[in-house]
Design a protein around this motif. Structure first.
Motif, short mmCIF file in Angstrom:
data_model
loop_
_atom_site.label_atom_id
_atom_site.label_comp_id
_atom_site.label_asym_id
_atom_site.label_seq_id
_atom_site.Cartn_x
_atom_site.Cartn_y
_atom_site.Cartn_z
N PRO A 1 -0.62 12.42 -4.89
CA PRO A 1 -1.63 11.22 -4.54
C PRO A 1 -1.80 10.47 -6.09
O PRO A 1 -2.20 11.43 -7.25
CB PRO A 1 -2.78 11.47 -3.80
N CYS A 2 -1.68 9.21 -6.04
CA CYS A 2 -2.25 8.48 -7.38
C CYS A 2 -3.75 8.69 -7.33
O CYS A 2 -4.37 8.57 -6.57
CB CYS A 2 -1.55 7.10 -7.53
N CYS A 3 -4.24 8.35 -8.82
CA CYS A 3 -5.56 8.54 -8.98
C CYS A 3 -5.87 7.23 -9.98
O CYS A 3 -6.86 7.31 -10.59
CB CYS A 3 -5.95 9.79 -9.44
N VAL B 1 0.92 -1.12 -0.29
CA VAL B 1 0.02 -0.06 -0.02
C VAL B 1 0.78 1.35 0.12
O VAL B 1 2.05 1.31 0.40
CB VAL B 1 -1.09 -0.03 1.14
N HIS B 2 0.27 2.36 -0.57
CA HIS B 2 0.96 3.45 -0.61
C HIS B 2 0.93 4.38 0.62
O HIS B 2 0.25 4.03 1.58
CB HIS B 2 0.21 4.42 -1.55
N ALA B 3 1.72 5.24 0.73
CA ALA B 3 2.01 6.26 1.88
C ALA B 3 0.72 6.83 2.71
O ALA B 3 0.44 6.73 3.89
CB ALA B 3 3.09 7.45 1.73
N GLU B 4 -0.15 7.31 1.59
CA GLU B 4 -1.39 7.84 2.09
C GLU B 4 -2.34 6.85 2.98
O GLU B 4 -3.04 7.24 3.81
CB GLU B 4 -2.29 8.60 0.75
N VAL B 5 -2.41 5.57 2.23
CA VAL B 5 -3.21 4.50 3.15
C VAL B 5 -2.62 4.38 4.44
O VAL B 5 -3.24 4.10 5.47
CB VAL B 5 -3.10 3.23 2.26
N PRO C 1 -6.67 3.70 -6.11
CA PRO C 1 -6.17 5.27 -6.11
C PRO C 1 -6.13 6.01 -4.60
O PRO C 1 -7.22 5.73 -3.95
CB PRO C 1 -7.24 6.09 -7.16
N CYS C 2 -5.08 6.46 -4.35
CA CYS C 2 -4.80 7.23 -3.01
C CYS C 2 -5.98 8.35 -3.06
O CYS C 2 -6.58 8.73 -1.97
CB CYS C 2 -3.59 7.77 -2.89
N THR C 3 -6.26 8.94 -4.14
CA THR C 3 -7.19 10.05 -4.07
C THR C 3 -8.46 9.67 -3.45
O THR C 3 -9.29 10.37 -2.75
CB THR C 3 -7.30 10.86 -5.56
#
Ligand code: AOF
Ligand code: ZN
Length: 332
Positions: A77-79, A52-56, A86-88
């Motif tokens: 953030p990726c979309c 998972v990405h940083a935002e998650v 997508p993190c968005t």
């Protein structure tokens, strides 16, 4: 007290930078939720490629996002749906009202579309905060996005008089333990580690990271040139994840037999022309995001002449070789 936005982005970069070894070829990214009063409510990082990405990792720690909290992210953030959603979407769903972004994600799938989507959902966005630092930490990722080519470093060890080896090509240990540990770290930082034919034959280098063996290992690359590649014990017994030979005569039955016997991949230049740029494009298509070239002098010079080198890691020892005929590091 809320600090200037650069403060939070730089704080994140400091923690994100060492994670590049694990996230490559993905960028390394950090995210942080900060309250209106400046309190860090949650922090998260992209820890590993495919995960998972940083935002998650940041937002999933928080039950309810306060309406006046700010989300700081080092990369837009990726979309899009990649290995993860997508993190968005998560940022919107969690009710974040303000996002501060270090730099735009210039890869074609994102490239401003993440920012646009956040804004279309009523989120206030500012981008370009501590931007040059953000771009430096992900210099490999940004070169990849722009040129579809690996980031290329030359790594060398020289004496204070700029020499790499004695006139007959023999070299002794120039640098010490610190430089060796650093070199092994780089072997995990880069996706591939390369040498020319002479270095391969003379040194039988393992080219893996033996000082920090739990870190991801690179692919080994040999610029072999003409003829059938020869087997070398240490090179093939190393911890490298795969081995590639750039060989002009890859079609020869003996070369094919070598590939079958050793498991190495043979690559040749397009139309037999030794065009390094084209070759690096192909290596990038094979998933190699970055290459560290560890010699010798002739290979350094070719890569520089082909205008492919992005940086040089020079370890310079406070010693003199004291021989004018000795070999300069770039062989010219
Ligand atoms: C973010 N946050 O922490 C990272 C991003 O295959 P995936 O799903 O892992 O997506 C990889 C792409 O996502 C990568 O090429 C880059 O554009 C972006 N990386 N984006 O929002 C992150 N690591
Ligand atoms: Zn993402």
């Amino acid at each position: 007290m809320h600090q200037p936005p650069e403060y939070y982005i730089r704080l994140l970069l400091k923690e994100a930078e060492p994670l590049r070894v694990y996230t490559r070829p993905n960028p390394t990214v950090g995210a942080m939720l900060v309250s209106a009063g400046g309190q860090i409510l949650a922090k998260g990082f992209h820890q590993k490629y495919g995960q998972v990405h940083a935002e998650v990792n940041c937002l999933e720690r928080i039950e309810r996002v306060p309406p006046d909290a700010v989300l700081y992210v080092t990369l837009e953030p990726c979309c899009h749906y990649g290995k993860t959603p997508p993190c968005t979407d998560l940022i919107i769903r969690k009710g974040v009202k303000r996002v501060v972004i270090g730099t735009v994600d210039s890869s074609s799938k994102v490239n401003g579309k993440g920012i646009k989507q956040l804004q279309e959902n009523g989120i206030q966005v500012s981008a370009g905060i501590a931007e040059s630092d953000c771009r430096f930490v992900n210099r490999v990722f940004f070169k990849n996005a722009r040129y579809a080519m690996p980031y290329i470093a030359l790594k060398t060890a020289v004496t204070a008089d700029g020499k790499m080896a004695l006139p007959d090509g023999t070299s002794k240990w120039i640098t010490g333990e610190d430089a060796r540990v650093r070199t092994h770290y780089y072997r995990s930082w880069y996706g591939a580690v390369a040498v020319g034919k002479q270095t391969y034959l003379a040194d039988d280098p393992a080219l893996d990271n033996r000082y920090l063996p739990d870190m991801p290992q690179p692919t080994s690359l040999v610029f072999w040139g003409s003829g059938v590649p020869l087997y070398q014990q240490r090179f093939f017994k190393s911890g490298a994840v795969s081995r590639i030979f750039i060989a002009d005569d890859a079609d020869l039955p003996e070369a094919q037999a070598f590939a079958k016997f050793t498991g190495a991949t043979l690559l040749s230049y397009k139309k037999g022309k030794r065009d390094l740029k084209q070759l690096f494009f192909r290596l990038y298509d094979m998933g190699i995001d970055s290459v560290m070239i560890e010699g010798g002098a002739a290979l350094y010079a070719s890569v520089i002449r082909a205008d492919c080198a992005d940086c040089v890691h020079v370890f310079m020892a406070p010693k003199l070789l004291g021989n004018r005929e000795a070999i300069d590091w770039s062989g010219t």
